[in-house]
Design a protein around this motif. Structure first.
Motif, PDB file in Angstrom:
ATOM      1  N   GLN A  26       0.480  -1.072  -0.359  1.00  0.00           N
ATOM      2  CA  GLN A  26      -0.112  -0.402  -0.325  1.00  0.00           C
ATOM      3  C   GLN A  26       1.023   1.164   0.041  1.00  0.00           C
ATOM      4  N   LEU A  27       1.826   0.903   0.780  1.00  0.00           N
ATOM      5  CA  LEU A  27       2.373   2.637   0.786  1.00  0.00           C
ATOM      6  C   LEU A  27       3.426   2.244  -0.442  1.00  0.00           C
ATOM      7  N   GLN A  28       4.138   1.205  -1.312  1.00  0.00           N
ATOM      8  CA  GLN A  28       4.883   1.697  -2.044  1.00  0.00           C
ATOM      9  C   GLN A  28       3.686   2.322  -3.838  1.00  0.00           C
ATOM     10  N   ASN A  29       2.333   1.994  -3.314  1.00  0.00           N
ATOM     11  CA  ASN A  29       1.073   2.228  -4.660  1.00  0.00           C
ATOM     12  C   ASN A  29       1.077   3.801  -3.856  1.00  0.00           C
ATOM     13  N   HIS A  30       0.733   4.227  -2.610  1.00  0.00           N
ATOM     14  CA  HIS A  30       0.831   5.750  -2.499  1.00  0.00           C
ATOM     15  C   HIS A  30       2.223   6.052  -2.996  1.00  0.00           C
ATOM     16  N   HIS A  31       2.764   5.855  -2.834  1.00  0.00           N
ATOM     17  CA  HIS A  31       3.856   6.432  -3.467  1.00  0.00           C
ATOM     18  C   HIS A  31       4.550   6.602  -4.788  1.00  0.00           C
ATOM     19  N   ALA A  32       3.552   5.735  -5.505  1.00  0.00           N
ATOM     20  CA  ALA A  32       3.079   5.565  -7.106  1.00  0.00           C
ATOM     21  C   ALA A  32       2.956   7.056  -7.003  1.00  0.00           C
ATOM     22  N   LYS A  33       1.857   7.014  -6.907  1.00  0.00           N
ATOM     23  CA  LYS A  33       0.706   7.943  -6.725  1.00  0.00           C
ATOM     24  C   LYS A  33       1.345   8.957  -6.457  1.00  0.00           C
ATOM     25  N   LEU A  34       1.788   9.963  -5.392  1.00  0.00           N
ATOM     26  CA  LEU A  34       2.204  10.640  -5.356  1.00  0.00           C
ATOM     27  C   LEU A  34       3.392  11.186  -6.201  1.00  0.00           C
ATOM     28  N   LEU A  35       4.120  10.213  -6.741  1.00  0.00           N
ATOM     29  CA  LEU A  35       5.183  11.206  -8.075  1.00  0.00           C
ATOM     30  C   LEU A  35       4.449  11.115  -9.140  1.00  0.00           C
ATOM     31  N   GLN A  36       2.929  10.247  -9.206  1.00  0.00           N
ATOM     32  CA  GLN A  36       2.529  10.762 -10.331  1.00  0.00           C
ATOM     33  C   GLN A  36       1.905  11.826 -10.476  1.00  0.00           C
ATOM     34  N   CYS A  37       1.687  12.614  -9.060  1.00  0.00           N
ATOM     35  CA  CYS A  37       0.978  14.142  -9.275  1.00  0.00           C
ATOM     36  C   CYS A  37       1.790  14.365  -8.619  1.00  0.00           C
ATOM     37  N   ILE A  38       2.939  14.486  -8.723  1.00  0.00           N
ATOM     38  CA  ILE A  38       4.522  15.554  -8.075  1.00  0.00           C
ATOM     39  C   ILE A  38       4.017  15.719 -10.490  1.00  0.00           C
ATOM     40  N   HIS A  39       4.560  15.192 -11.135  1.00  0.00           N
ATOM     41  CA  HIS A  39       5.434  14.905 -12.153  1.00  0.00           C
ATOM     42  C   HIS A  39       4.020  15.391 -13.317  1.00  0.00           C
ATOM     43  N   MET A  40       2.833  15.419 -12.892  1.00  0.00           N
ATOM     44  CA  MET A  40       1.680  16.217 -13.818  1.00  0.00           C
ATOM     45  C   MET A  40       1.934  17.738 -13.176  1.00  0.00           C
ATOM     46  N   ALA A  41       2.046  17.640 -12.417  1.00  0.00           N
ATOM     47  CA  ALA A  41       2.128  19.417 -11.777  1.00  0.00           C
ATOM     48  C   ALA A  41       3.649  19.878 -12.105  1.00  0.00           C
TER      49      ALA A  41
END
Length: 348
Positions: A26-41
């Protein structure tokens, strides 16, 4: 019986291991989503359409508040802080993208991201940790101060800017307190107050009044100012809030140059409207040993004149903080006569 116990212990261990693996996944999934959000911004600084910039900021806010979990999330925020997060938010405040000025919605979202980031970064736990917090406050303070002071900005944006500034200062500050050993009042040298704390509390006091810079202040902004003052007030010891010191030792003025307004950068003319005192470099020095006592007249004026419930509740929180500090210190002289009777009397 022993075999049954062993089987039960094995099953229990397997369950624990499986649960740990699920949490790690779950932490790894959240970390991947966090990186995706930052990359999109990351492309927002060059984006011309305000609607796209606003959506990108909302995605970044969701990523920071929902997916930055555990040490992994905090480290990611720290690593991407000055390369991505802070520049994106400052661009949202300054409106220096390819499409000109930013909208109030972008400005509000940028302030909320900065506020949430302050909480995730946390406060310094020692001498080696304070520098990073100070760097963050230094990076965001000038645009936020400017938004609070410029009176034609949207009220919600000014409220969000003041909350972000106060939270950054709160998370990056140490407690300022005084010891009373040997019957005297002395500075507790184990405590340290952030360089920004006095300035932000001064700003909250000024904005919390009925008029600020020649114009009436919206009651919602005044409420936010006193809420932020109460938050920062929790960093001060009881003597700092409600002490009776009358001498000059009440000052805490080891602040260096004391210039907290301007960064020297060229800004848009729009940002300087009604902003002639942002970079004056002059700072009022308060008596830290009676900070709460000094604002009592302003708090009383708010209660006497304000009809807004939110403002009155915010002022009540400040009064409760000061009163609690006063009771912990004890009362002297005439104030100390029958203090217990007055404190616990019916109706008091």
């Amino acid at each position: 019986m022993e075999q049954s116990n062993e089987m039960g212990q094995t099953a229990s261990n397997n369950f624990v291991i499986q649960e740990q693996q699920q949490q790690q996944q779950q932490l790894q999934n959240h970390h991947a989503k966090l990186l995706q959000c930052i990359h999109m911004a990351t492309s927002l600084c060059s984006e011309k359409r305000s609607a796209t910039r606003e959506r990108g900021l909302k995605v970044l806010f969701r990523g920071i508040t929902q997916y930055a979990m555990g040490e992994m999330g905090q480290e990611t925020i720290q690593d991407r802080l000055y390369s991505d997060i802070v520049p994106i938010c400052l661009n949202g405040l300054r409106g220096r993208g390819g499409g000109g000025g930013s909208t109030p919605a972008e400005q509000y979202a940028s302030c909320r991201i900065l506020e949430a980031t302050s909480i995730l970064l946390g406060g310094g736990g020692g001498e080696d940790d304070v520098g990073a917090d100070d760097d963050y406050v230094q990076a965001i303070r000038d645009p936020l101060i400017r938004f609070v002071k410029v009176t034609h900005r949207a009220v919600q944006v000014r409220r969000a800017a003041l909350r972000a500034l106060a939270m950054a200062c709160f998370m990056g500050s140490w407690t300022l307190s005084y010891s009373s050993s040997s019957g005297g009042e002395e500075m507790d040298t184990t405590g340290r107050v952030s360089e920004e704390l006095e300035f932000v509390m001064d700003l909250c006091e000024d904005v919390g009044k009925e008029e600020f810079r020649g114009e009436r202040v919206d009651s919602r902004l005044r409420a936010t100012a006193w809420e932020c003052w109460a938050l920062l007030g929790t960093l001060l010891g009881d003597t700092c809030l409600a002490g009776d010191v009358e001498d000059e030792d009440g000052y805490y003025d080891d602040y260096g140059s004391g210039d907290y307004g301007g960064s020297g950068e060229e800004e848009d003319d729009d940002d300087h409207d009604n902003d002639d005192d942002v970079s004056t470099g002059s700072r009022r020095r308060r008596r830290w040993k009676r900070r709460g006592v000094m604002v009592l007249p302003a708090l009383s004026e708010c209660l006497d004149s304000a009809k807004d419930l939110e403002l009155r509740c915010a002022v009540g929180g400040c009064l409760a903080l000061i009163h609690e500090a006063r009771l912990k210190l004890g009362m002297k002289g005439k104030d100390g006569e029958n203090a217990s009777e007055r404190r616990y009397a019916k109706g008091e």
